[in-house]
Motif scaffolding. Structure first.
Motif, mmCIF file in Angstrom:
data_model
loop_
_atom_site.group_PDB
_atom_site.id
_atom_site.type_symbol
_atom_site.label_atom_id
_atom_site.label_comp_id
_atom_site.label_asym_id
_atom_site.label_seq_id
_atom_site.Cartn_x
_atom_site.Cartn_y
_atom_site.Cartn_z
ATOM 1 N N GLY A 77 -2.343 8.061 -10.120
ATOM 2 C CA GLY A 77 -3.318 8.040 -9.030
ATOM 3 C C GLY A 77 -2.722 7.897 -7.643
ATOM 4 N N TYR A 78 -1.424 8.060 -7.537
ATOM 5 C CA TYR A 78 -0.790 8.054 -6.209
ATOM 6 C C TYR A 78 -1.113 9.321 -5.445
ATOM 7 C CZ TYR A 78 2.577 4.176 -6.911
ATOM 8 O OH TYR A 78 3.184 2.971 -7.096
ATOM 9 N N TYR A 79 -1.097 9.221 -4.117
ATOM 10 C CA TYR A 79 -1.031 10.400 -3.261
ATOM 11 C C TYR A 79 0.458 10.636 -3.026
ATOM 12 C CZ TYR A 79 -2.209 13.781 0.346
ATOM 13 O OH TYR A 79 -2.349 14.947 1.068
ATOM 14 N N ARG B 55 0.826 -1.214 0.000
ATOM 15 C CA ARG B 55 0.000 0.000 0.000
ATOM 16 C C ARG B 55 0.860 1.265 0.000
ATOM 17 N NH1 ARG B 55 -2.802 -3.046 -1.808
ATOM 18 N NH2 ARG B 55 -4.490 -4.210 -0.842
ATOM 19 N N TRP B 56 2.046 1.127 0.530
ATOM 20 C CA TRP B 56 2.976 2.257 0.648
ATOM 21 C C TRP B 56 4.227 1.985 -0.162
ATOM 22 C CZ3 TRP B 56 2.871 6.690 3.875
ATOM 23 C CH2 TRP B 56 1.738 6.776 4.711
ATOM 24 N N LEU C 92 -0.163 -3.122 -8.220
ATOM 25 C CA LEU C 92 -0.393 -4.059 -7.113
ATOM 26 C C LEU C 92 -1.224 -3.428 -5.998
ATOM 27 C CD1 LEU C 92 3.149 -5.692 -6.712
ATOM 28 C CD2 LEU C 92 1.190 -6.572 -7.983
ATOM 29 N N GLY C 93 -1.511 -2.120 -6.121
ATOM 30 C CA GLY C 93 -2.367 -1.473 -5.120
ATOM 31 C C GLY C 93 -1.676 -0.449 -4.241
ATOM 32 N N ARG D 249 1.978 0.450 -8.302
ATOM 33 C CA ARG D 249 0.618 0.969 -8.352
ATOM 34 C C ARG D 249 -0.349 -0.115 -8.818
ATOM 35 N NH1 ARG D 249 -3.272 3.145 -6.367
ATOM 36 N NH2 ARG D 249 -4.742 4.318 -7.609
ATOM 37 N N ASP E 62 1.037 16.395 -3.796
ATOM 38 C CA ASP E 62 -0.014 16.598 -2.800
ATOM 39 C C ASP E 62 0.490 17.230 -1.516
ATOM 40 O OD1 ASP E 62 -2.469 15.353 -3.956
ATOM 41 O OD2 ASP E 62 -1.080 13.671 -4.210
ATOM 42 N N VAL F 243 -0.663 3.037 -3.020
ATOM 43 C CA VAL F 243 -1.378 4.296 -3.268
ATOM 44 C C VAL F 243 -0.730 5.488 -2.568
ATOM 45 C CG1 VAL F 243 -3.080 3.753 -1.457
ATOM 46 C CG2 VAL F 243 -3.675 5.401 -3.245
ATOM 47 N N GLN F 244 -0.029 5.239 -1.452
ATOM 48 C CA GLN F 244 0.729 6.312 -0.822
ATOM 49 C C GLN F 244 2.161 6.227 -1.330
ATOM 50 O OE1 GLN F 244 0.612 8.915 1.116
ATOM 51 N NE2 GLN F 244 -1.497 8.892 1.902
ATOM 52 N N ILE G 15 9.419 14.384 1.016
ATOM 53 C CA ILE G 15 10.020 14.470 2.343
ATOM 54 C C ILE G 15 11.395 15.088 2.171
ATOM 55 C CG2 ILE G 15 10.790 13.082 4.314
ATOM 56 C CD1 ILE G 15 8.435 11.112 3.025
ATOM 57 N N ASN H 112 3.868 12.414 -1.605
ATOM 58 C CA ASN H 112 4.473 13.135 -0.484
ATOM 59 C C ASN H 112 5.943 13.401 -0.782
ATOM 60 O OD1 ASN H 112 2.289 12.506 1.823
ATOM 61 N ND2 ASN H 112 2.661 10.617 0.682
#
Ligand code: SF4
Ligand code: SF4
Lengths: 375, 86
Positions: A83-85, A9-10, A54-55, A52, A109, A57-58, A89, A87
């Protein structure tokens, strides 16, 4: 060995180990200079695409300093399109108003800027370079351009007593959220632990201050205070479990279940240059080896908490006990718990305060540490 | 916030359908939550213009047989406390 039922997910994309700063608490490997090779723009885009699918999203762009990569805007645009969010850093160094605008245009974002301290002298001493004023300017710019503004302060022995000044600075900069994160002891931070770990009194005072501000400013800013796990008796549920939701891609394309895993020399970490993310995630030994609970030993094996904390952090178990299958020694049930309590007791000693020299994260020190290790 | 205030998603929050999770998720700086279908329905009506009453009406139009007024209020108060709405 267990296998995964769902994809990551990350995705943490460590774009480069290069960084203009030299923080002694950096969690990058102390031998980072050995990994000079970096994925190309195309390779990063392909990796992001596969994750992506594979799911994932962050997506975090980190490093080193991700702004060092000239193709950052291009990577952000590609990730946004997928479609990623997204970040970012960053230390804020390498940023200017134009880049903040270009990244916004590309679909970024969120930007998280890290500070080393609440004022210029200590900040720039710990950064190993002049940085404070520029960070402040960039924080204002980020806010002015409409991003949600998250600031990050790593806490350590020398800055933790000024936590209220830190929070005041965050309020002055109109931050929406502030991470007050005690140092995690990996990489350079582990090497410098003696000079960084605060004592009990310092921690109690810092925690009280954080609570005071949380209460007082709850409508203005979220202050997230993270206590150091060395002072806990139960470990953190590291990465929500090995190979469960988190995928870290190092600058050279090595796929790691956790940022600190690279030090585990007994594991052959797969590389996105020659294996697909899907194959890596579901089939590689590296991702399956500590997945689930079959690998566990006592005390974790039969412990009622094993599905809550997954036995803590594998990297911490490895670096402190030499075997990643052991319980994280932060846990009071671990037979190796005294490795942590000894470090904590040492931190209480008067003579520890202020005088311990820390090694800055730079190529010269990296070389020196490599020599020490092999000699 | 009063009942007539227009509801708006907090800056940096995004609602998105994720096929891999077979659910809507709420994405925000370095975090996400998986939403249940009711929560996702309500959040998808938050557009910066509608207030609680208008959201309830819109939802009622979609699900004429359900009694929703309490649910929307309750969800909005939780979402506000979590910082999702502002
Ligand atoms: S912790 Fe400091 S030295 Fe390490 S990557 Fe971040 S800014 Fe650079
Ligand atoms: S023994 Fe293992 S599973 Fe139990 S609390 Fe400690 S680390 Fe967690």
């Amino acid at each position: 060995m267990a296998s995964a039922t769902s994809g990551p997910r990350w995705l943490l994309a460590e774009l480069t180990y290069k960084c203009p700063l030299q923080c002694p608490y950096c969690s990058n490997p102390t031998d980072y200079t050995r990994y000079q090779s970096e994925l190309t723009t195309e390779e990063w885009i392909q990796t992001m695409r596969q994750a992506r699918d594979l799911g994932a999203v962050q997506l975090g762009f980190s490093g080193g300093e991700p702004l060092v990569r000239k193709d950052l805007e291009q990577l952000v645009a590609a990730a946004h399109e997928m479609g990623y969010y997204t970040n970012l850093i960053t230390s804020g160094i390498g940023m200017d108003a134009q880049r903040v605008a270009d990244l916004k245009e590309a679909g970024l974002d969120h930007i998280q800027i890290s500070f080393q301290a609440s004022e210029e002298v200590l900040n720039d001493r710990f950064a190993g370079t002049k940085a404070f004023q520029h960070k402040k300017e960039m924080a204002r710019e980020v806010k002015a351009q409409g991003y949600p503004m998250v600031l990050n302060f790593v806490l350590y022995r020398e800055n933790i007593d000024r936590i209220e000044d830190i929070m005041d600075l965050a309020l002055e900069l109109d931050a929406d959220q502030v991470e007050l994160a005690n140092t995690q002891y990996y990489g350079w931070a582990l090497h410098n632990r003696e000079g960084l770990l605060p004592d009990r009194e310092q921690l109690a005072a810092a925690q009280a201050s954080a609570e005071k501000y949380q209460e007082k400013y709850q409508d203005r800013c979220r202050f997230l205070y993270v206590i150091p796990d060395y002072y806990e008796t139960r470990p953190k549920a590291c990465m929500s479990g090995w190979g469960n939701i988190f995928l870290n891609i190092a600058p050279d394309g090595s796929a790691l279940p956790c940022q600190g895993a690279r030090q585990m020399t007994h594991i052959d970490f797969p590389n996105v240059r020659n294996r697909s993310v899907k194959e890596i995630w579901f089939e590689s030994n590296a991702f399956n080896v500590y997945r689930g609970d079959e690998w566990m030993r006592d005390p974790c094996k039969t412990c009622e908490h094993r599905h809550e904390d997954f036995g803590g952090c594998r990297c911490q178990a490895y670096q402190l006990t030499g075997d990643a299958r052991n319980a994280d020694p932060v846990c009071s049930l671990s037979p190796d718990h005294e490795l942590v309590t000894q470090a904590v007791e040492k931190a209480q000693k008067e003579e520890m305060s202020r005088s311990v020299k820390v090694a800055f994260r730079n190529p010269k020190n990296a070389k020196q540490l490599l020599l020490n290790d092999s000699g | 916030m009063t009942e007539s205030t227009a509801l708006k998603m907090t800056n940096g929050f995004r609602l998105q359908w994720e096929p891999a999770q077979d659910a809507h998720v709420l994405l925000y700086p370095e975090g996400m939550v998986k939403l249940n279908p009711a929560a996702a329905e309500i959040l998808s009506l938050v557009d910066g213009d509608r207030n609680i009453e208008e959201i309830t009406e819109a939802l009622q139009a979609k699900f004429p047989d359900a009694d929703l007024s309490g649910d929307v209020k309750e969800f909005v108060s939780i979402a506000t406390a979590n910082g999702w709405l502002s």
